[in-house]
Design a protein around this motif. Structure first.
Motif, PDB file in Angstrom:
ATOM      1  N   GLY A 158      -8.922   5.879  -3.539  1.00 31.54           N
ATOM      2  CA  GLY A 158      -7.598   6.432  -3.804  1.00 31.54           C
ATOM      3  C   GLY A 158      -6.688   5.393  -4.416  1.00 31.54           C
ATOM      4  N   GLY A 159      -5.774   5.821  -5.241  1.00 32.65           N
ATOM      5  CA  GLY A 159      -4.868   4.873  -5.897  1.00 32.65           C
ATOM      6  C   GLY A 159      -5.552   4.190  -7.071  1.00 32.65           C
ATOM      7  N   ASP A 218       0.855  -1.189   0.000  1.00 29.88           N
ATOM      8  CA  ASP A 218       0.000   0.000   0.000  1.00 29.88           C
ATOM      9  C   ASP A 218       0.891   1.238   0.000  1.00 29.88           C
ATOM     10  OD1 ASP A 218      -2.404   1.441   0.108  1.00 29.88           O
ATOM     11  OD2 ASP A 218      -2.480   1.408   2.299  1.00 29.88           O
ATOM     12  N   ARG A 252       1.671   3.805  -2.010  1.00 31.80           N
ATOM     13  CA  ARG A 252       1.249   5.166  -2.364  1.00 31.80           C
ATOM     14  C   ARG A 252       0.544   5.850  -1.201  1.00 31.80           C
ATOM     15  NH1 ARG A 252      -3.325   7.687  -4.249  1.00 31.80           N
ATOM     16  NH2 ARG A 252      -3.025   9.369  -5.753  1.00 31.80           N
ATOM     17  N   ARG A 253      -0.298   5.114  -0.493  1.00 31.43           N
ATOM     18  CA  ARG A 253      -1.048   5.717   0.602  1.00 31.43           C
ATOM     19  C   ARG A 253      -0.233   5.801   1.884  1.00 31.43           C
ATOM     20  NH1 ARG A 253      -6.841   3.320   2.362  1.00 31.43           N
ATOM     21  NH2 ARG A 253      -5.500   1.570   2.924  1.00 31.43           N
ATOM     22  N   GLN A 254       0.614   4.793   2.123  1.00 29.77           N
ATOM     23  CA  GLN A 254       1.395   4.757   3.359  1.00 29.77           C
ATOM     24  C   GLN A 254       2.576   5.715   3.339  1.00 29.77           C
ATOM     25  OE1 GLN A 254       0.597   2.931   6.122  1.00 29.77           O
ATOM     26  NE2 GLN A 254      -1.254   2.207   5.087  1.00 29.77           N
ATOM     27  N   PRO A 298       3.146   8.754   1.164  1.00 28.62           N
ATOM     28  CA  PRO A 298       2.859   9.762   0.144  1.00 28.62           C
ATOM     29  C   PRO A 298       4.008  10.730  -0.106  1.00 28.62           C
ATOM     30  CG  PRO A 298       1.705  10.265   2.195  1.00 28.62           C
ATOM     31  CD  PRO A 298       2.271   8.881   2.343  1.00 28.62           C
TER      32      PRO A 298
END
Length: 272
Positions: free
Chosen positions: A194-195, A56, A58-60, A62
């Motif tokens: 998101g993503g 994860d 991209r979210r973890q 940024p």
């Protein structure tokens, strides 16, 4: 005295001949450890956190990811799939000489290569909690793999680099086999949370020109073994080269640092 010298020399030659060639490490089977083997306590927490960061990304992270990708978009199923650049065994493979860098690099440097190229982002601090968690996960995945060996399936499947690409045919292959997941314009399929459900393969949210996947034959090797998802091996090597030639040449972010790649002068013919 001459006899002694000659005897010593002969012994040294024989001894050297009996040693394994360091440039040709032995291969061992790719075996993924059971999740039940993750220990309790801080080490186990770090292993789980490392897997989360890589799955994860991209979210973890940024601040370190500059596009729409997660590490596991290429390193499939948590880095456990043969010929999808698995992480199994990497803990004992580094430090390692990398021709692109022209030097021996650490596993931390290799991880950051991906952040700066495939993720079009910024490197992690070597001593950060996030880097340590990623290394902890890779070390756990490497359980039982002797240092200095390669797992079968490391990297990508070999592909014939003598195959000449047909980009027009590659466009047709992309439309028929790839566009349903990656989008007609390579934009991917966005996730409402998101993503992306399926990652972009060109455009601003894709890997940059310095990434390994931006090289035609590297991308073709990945495609041949792993794509379409769940149907790996159904495309011919020629189809894989053709479609890779089509999508790798599409617009994507630049990477100025690529000017320093392959400083020893052995730049591959498909390097961007």
């Amino acid at each position: 005295m001459k006899t002694i010298k000659h005897g010593a020399m002969a012994f040294a030659v024989l001894a050297a001949a009996s040693l394994p060639a360091l440039s040709q490490p032995a291969n061992v089977a790719l075996t993924v450890p059971d999740a039940a083997s993750i220990p309790a306590g801080p080490m186990g927490d770090a292993i789980k956190r490392g897997k989360e960061l890589l799955s994860d990304t991209r979210r973890q992270l940024p601040g370190n990811v500059g596009n729409g990708l997660n590490c596991t978009n290429c390193h499939l199923n948590g880095g456990t799939v043969a010929y999808a650049s698995p992480w199994v065994g990497l803990a004992g493979a580094f430090p390692e000489y990398r021709a692109r860098s022209g030097k021996i690099i650490s596993l931390q440097e290799r991880v950051n290569d991906c952040f700066q190229r495939s993720m079009n982002g910024k490197p992690l601090a070597f001593d950060s909690a996030e880097m340590n968690a990623i290394l902890a996960y890779m070390k756990w995945l490497s359980t039982g793999v002797p240092a200095g060996t390669n797992v079968t399936g490391r990297g990508f499947e070999k592909i014939d680099t003598a195959l000449r690409p047909d980009r027009a045919h590659g466009r047709a292959v992309y439309a028929a086999q790839c566009a349903s997941c990656h989008g007609a314009e390579g934009q991917g399929v966005a996730n409402p949370q998101g993503g992306y459900v399926f990652p972009p393969v060109w455009g601003k949210d894709a890997f940059n020109v310095g990434a390994g996947m931006a090289r035609m034959y590297t991308a073709a090797a990945f495609v041949k073994h792993n794509m379409p998802l769940g149907q790996g091996g159904t495309l011919s090597a020629q189809d894989a080269v053709d479609v890779a030639a089509f999508f790798t040449e599409q617009p994507r972010p630049d990477f100025p640092g690529r000017a320093k790649d392959w400083p020893k002068g052995d730049r591959p013919k498909d390097a961007r």
